[in-house]
Design a protein around this motif. Structure first.
Motif, PDB file in Angstrom:
ATOM      1  N   VAL A  43      29.920  66.965  13.354  1.00  4.24           N
ATOM      2  CA  VAL A  43      29.599  67.647  14.624  1.00  4.24           C
ATOM      3  C   VAL A  43      29.522  69.144  14.362  1.00  4.24           C
ATOM      4  O   VAL A  43      30.511  69.766  14.005  1.00  4.24           O
ATOM      5  N   CYS A  44      28.326  69.713  14.513  1.00  4.07           N
ATOM      6  CA  CYS A  44      28.196  71.149  14.246  1.00  4.07           C
ATOM      7  C   CYS A  44      27.800  71.950  15.483  1.00  4.07           C
ATOM      8  O   CYS A  44      27.820  73.158  15.451  1.00  4.07           O
ATOM      9  N   ASP A  45      27.430  71.281  16.574  1.00  4.84           N
ATOM     10  CA  ASP A  45      27.181  72.019  17.819  1.00  4.84           C
ATOM     11  C   ASP A  45      27.420  71.111  19.023  1.00  4.84           C
ATOM     12  O   ASP A  45      27.516  69.892  18.896  1.00  4.84           O
ATOM     13  N   ASP A  46      27.527  71.733  20.191  1.00  6.94           N
ATOM     14  CA  ASP A  46      27.847  71.002  21.421  1.00  6.94           C
ATOM     15  C   ASP A  46      26.792  69.978  21.807  1.00  6.94           C
ATOM     16  O   ASP A  46      27.071  69.077  22.597  1.00  6.94           O
ATOM     17  N   ASN A  47      25.575  70.097  21.272  1.00  9.57           N
ATOM     18  CA  ASN A  47      24.518  69.133  21.588  1.00  9.57           C
ATOM     19  C   ASN A  47      24.818  67.753  21.003  1.00  9.57           C
ATOM     20  O   ASN A  47      24.174  66.775  21.378  1.00  9.57           O
ATOM     21  N   GLN A  48      25.760  67.676  20.090  1.00  9.40           N
ATOM     22  CA  GLN A  48      26.125  66.395  19.487  1.00  9.40           C
ATOM     23  C   GLN A  48      27.264  65.719  20.247  1.00  9.40           C
ATOM     24  O   GLN A  48      27.725  64.654  19.858  1.00  9.40           O
ATOM     25  N   LEU A  49      27.717  66.359  21.333  1.00  9.35           N
ATOM     26  CA  LEU A  49      28.771  65.807  22.181  1.00  9.35           C
ATOM     27  C   LEU A  49      28.211  65.556  23.573  1.00  9.35           C
ATOM     28  O   LEU A  49      27.291  66.235  24.008  1.00  9.35           O
ATOM     29  N   MET A  50      28.785  64.577  24.264  1.00 11.68           N
ATOM     30  CA  MET A  50      28.337  64.290  25.624  1.00 11.68           C
ATOM     31  C   MET A  50      29.464  63.683  26.442  1.00 11.68           C
ATOM     32  O   MET A  50      30.400  63.113  25.892  1.00 11.68           O
ATOM     33  N   GLN A  51      29.348  63.832  27.744  1.00  9.95           N
ATOM     34  CA  GLN A  51      30.231  63.141  28.677  1.00  9.95           C
ATOM     35  C   GLN A  51      29.594  61.779  28.942  1.00  9.95           C
ATOM     36  O   GLN A  51      28.390  61.690  29.153  1.00  9.95           O
ATOM     37  N   THR A  52      30.404  60.730  28.922  1.00  8.93           N
ATOM     38  CA  THR A  52      29.876  59.389  29.146  1.00  8.93           C
ATOM     39  C   THR A  52      30.876  58.539  29.913  1.00  8.93           C
ATOM     40  O   THR A  52      32.077  58.758  29.810  1.00  8.93           O
ATOM     41  N   THR A  53      30.351  57.588  30.674  1.00  8.77           N
ATOM     42  CA  THR A  53      31.181  56.564  31.310  1.00  8.77           C
ATOM     43  C   THR A  53      30.818  55.183  30.765  1.00  8.77           C
ATOM     44  O   THR A  53      31.438  54.197  31.121  1.00  8.77           O
ATOM     45  N   SER A  54      29.820  55.124  29.903  1.00 13.21           N
ATOM     46  CA  SER A  54      29.297  53.836  29.468  1.00 13.21           C
ATOM     47  C   SER A  54      30.238  53.051  28.557  1.00 13.21           C
ATOM     48  O   SER A  54      30.089  51.848  28.415  1.00 13.21           O
ATOM     49  N   ILE A  55      31.216  53.691  27.961  1.00 10.59           N
ATOM     50  CA  ILE A  55      32.084  52.993  27.013  1.00 10.59           C
ATOM     51  C   ILE A  55      33.261  52.326  27.715  1.00 10.59           C
ATOM     52  O   ILE A  55      33.558  51.156  27.458  1.00 10.59           O
ATOM     53  N   THR A  56      33.917  53.041  28.614  1.00  8.25           N
ATOM     54  CA  THR A  56      35.104  52.476  29.272  1.00  8.25           C
ATOM     55  C   THR A  56      34.994  52.429  30.791  1.00  8.25           C
ATOM     56  O   THR A  56      35.823  51.803  31.431  1.00  8.25           O
ATOM     57  N   GLY A  57      34.018  53.113  31.347  1.00 10.36           N
ATOM     58  CA  GLY A  57      33.939  53.211  32.793  1.00 10.36           C
ATOM     59  C   GLY A  57      34.589  54.477  33.318  1.00 10.36           C
ATOM     60  O   GLY A  57      34.470  54.803  34.493  1.00 10.36           O
ATOM     61  N   ARG A  58      35.284  55.191  32.453  1.00 10.37           N
ATOM     62  CA  ARG A  58      35.877  56.491  32.811  1.00 10.37           C
ATOM     63  C   ARG A  58      35.118  57.591  32.076  1.00 10.37           C
ATOM     64  O   ARG A  58      34.677  57.405  30.951  1.00 10.37           O
ATOM     65  N   GLN A  59      35.019  58.722  32.710  1.00  6.35           N
ATOM     66  CA  GLN A  59      34.339  59.870  32.106  1.00  6.35           C
ATOM     67  C   GLN A  59      35.148  60.397  30.931  1.00  6.35           C
ATOM     68  O   GLN A  59      36.347  60.638  31.049  1.00  6.35           O
ATOM     69  N   ALA A  60      34.494  60.553  29.793  1.00 11.03           N
ATOM     70  CA  ALA A  60      35.146  61.107  28.613  1.00 11.03           C
ATOM     71  C   ALA A  60      34.095  61.753  27.720  1.00 11.03           C
ATOM     72  O   ALA A  60      32.914  61.412  27.781  1.00 11.03           O
ATOM     73  N   ARG A  61      34.540  62.694  26.881  1.00 13.64           N
ATOM     74  CA  ARG A  61      33.653  63.387  25.951  1.00 13.64           C
ATOM     75  C   ARG A  61      33.721  62.691  24.599  1.00 13.64           C
ATOM     76  O   ARG A  61      34.790  62.369  24.101  1.00 13.64           O
ATOM     77  N   GLY A  62      32.560  62.497  24.029  1.00 15.66           N
ATOM     78  CA  GLY A  62      32.497  61.887  22.703  1.00 15.66           C
ATOM     79  C   GLY A  62      31.244  62.306  21.967  1.00 15.66           C
ATOM     80  O   GLY A  62      30.402  63.037  22.497  1.00 15.66           O
ATOM     81  N   ILE A  63      31.149  61.826  20.755  1.00 15.60           N
ATOM     82  CA  ILE A  63      29.971  62.091  19.930  1.00 15.60           C
ATOM     83  C   ILE A  63      28.807  61.260  20.462  1.00 15.60           C
ATOM     84  O   ILE A  63      28.965  60.081  20.787  1.00 15.60           O
ATOM     85  N   TRP A 104      35.512  59.492  20.418  1.00 13.07           N
ATOM     86  CA  TRP A 104      35.947  60.539  21.328  1.00 13.07           C
ATOM     87  C   TRP A 104      36.134  61.851  20.577  1.00 13.07           C
ATOM     88  O   TRP A 104      36.526  61.858  19.411  1.00 13.07           O
ATOM     89  N   ALA A 105      35.845  62.949  21.248  1.00 14.09           N
ATOM     90  CA  ALA A 105      35.949  64.261  20.607  1.00 14.09           C
ATOM     91  C   ALA A 105      36.199  65.335  21.656  1.00 14.09           C
ATOM     92  O   ALA A 105      35.536  65.357  22.690  1.00 14.09           O
ATOM     93  N   GLY A 106      37.137  66.213  21.378  1.00 15.03           N
ATOM     94  CA  GLY A 106      37.446  67.307  22.278  1.00 15.03           C
ATOM     95  C   GLY A 106      36.545  68.507  22.063  1.00 15.03           C
ATOM     96  O   GLY A 106      35.672  68.519  21.190  1.00 15.03           O
ATOM     97  N   ASN A 107      36.767  69.546  22.865  1.00 14.20           N
ATOM     98  CA  ASN A 107      35.978  70.782  22.779  1.00 14.20           C
ATOM     99  C   ASN A 107      35.975  71.376  21.377  1.00 14.20           C
ATOM    100  O   ASN A 107      34.990  71.944  20.943  1.00 14.20           O
ATOM    101  N   GLY A 108      37.094  71.291  20.675  1.00 13.85           N
ATOM    102  CA  GLY A 108      37.216  71.910  19.360  1.00 13.85           C
ATOM    103  C   GLY A 108      36.530  71.163  18.239  1.00 13.85           C
ATOM    104  O   GLY A 108      36.561  71.609  17.093  1.00 13.85           O
TER     105      GLY A 108
END
Length: 128
Positions: A43-63, A104-108
């Motif tokens: 992961v080298c920029d924020d474009n490779q991360l997204m918020q999604t609900t498709s995996i668990t049904g809850r909003q989370a950030r991941g690759i 899953w991946a955080g801001n950092g």
């Protein structure tokens, strides 16, 4: 990866604490799979991360991957979506298929460049 500067900045802004999940995931001692760790190293920029609900049904950030981008006309809520994708995620993990894992991946995550030893990472959080 979260570092001492990030922690101090958050505290100066009035936050009571910080969450450092991804940083600890990336230590050598972490039980996260090598596939997961390599994906996070990529992961080298924020474009490779997204918020999604498709995996668990809850909003989370991941690759961004196939599973995270899954769009359903009517997505079940948590925990039904979690159970609906569980077998897919388990199969993907056991066959090193990162496109169908929950990564899953955080801001950092964009700052991760290595896999430090846990002791070294902890020391850096306290002493810089």
């Amino acid at each position: 990866m979260v570092n001492q500067k990030d922690i101090l900045f958050a505290l100066e802004q009035g936050f009571d604490g910080v969450q450092i999940g991804t940083g600890f995931l990336m230590t050598q001692e972490s039980s996260a799979s090598q596939t997961y760790k390599q994906a996070l190293l990529g992961v080298c920029d924020d474009n490779q991360l997204m918020q999604t609900t498709s995996i668990t049904g809850r909003q989370a950030r991941g690759i961004v991957n196939e599973l995270a981008m899954l769009e359903l006309e009517r997505s079940p809520l948590f925990p039904l979506q979690h159970y609906a994708t569980k077998t897919i995620r388990e199969h993907a993990k056991s066959h090193d298929l990162p496109q169908y894992q929950s990564l899953w991946a955080g801001n950092g995550a964009v700052n991760i460049t290595s896999l430090p030893e846990l002791e070294d990472y902890m020391f850096s959080l306290v002493y810089g």
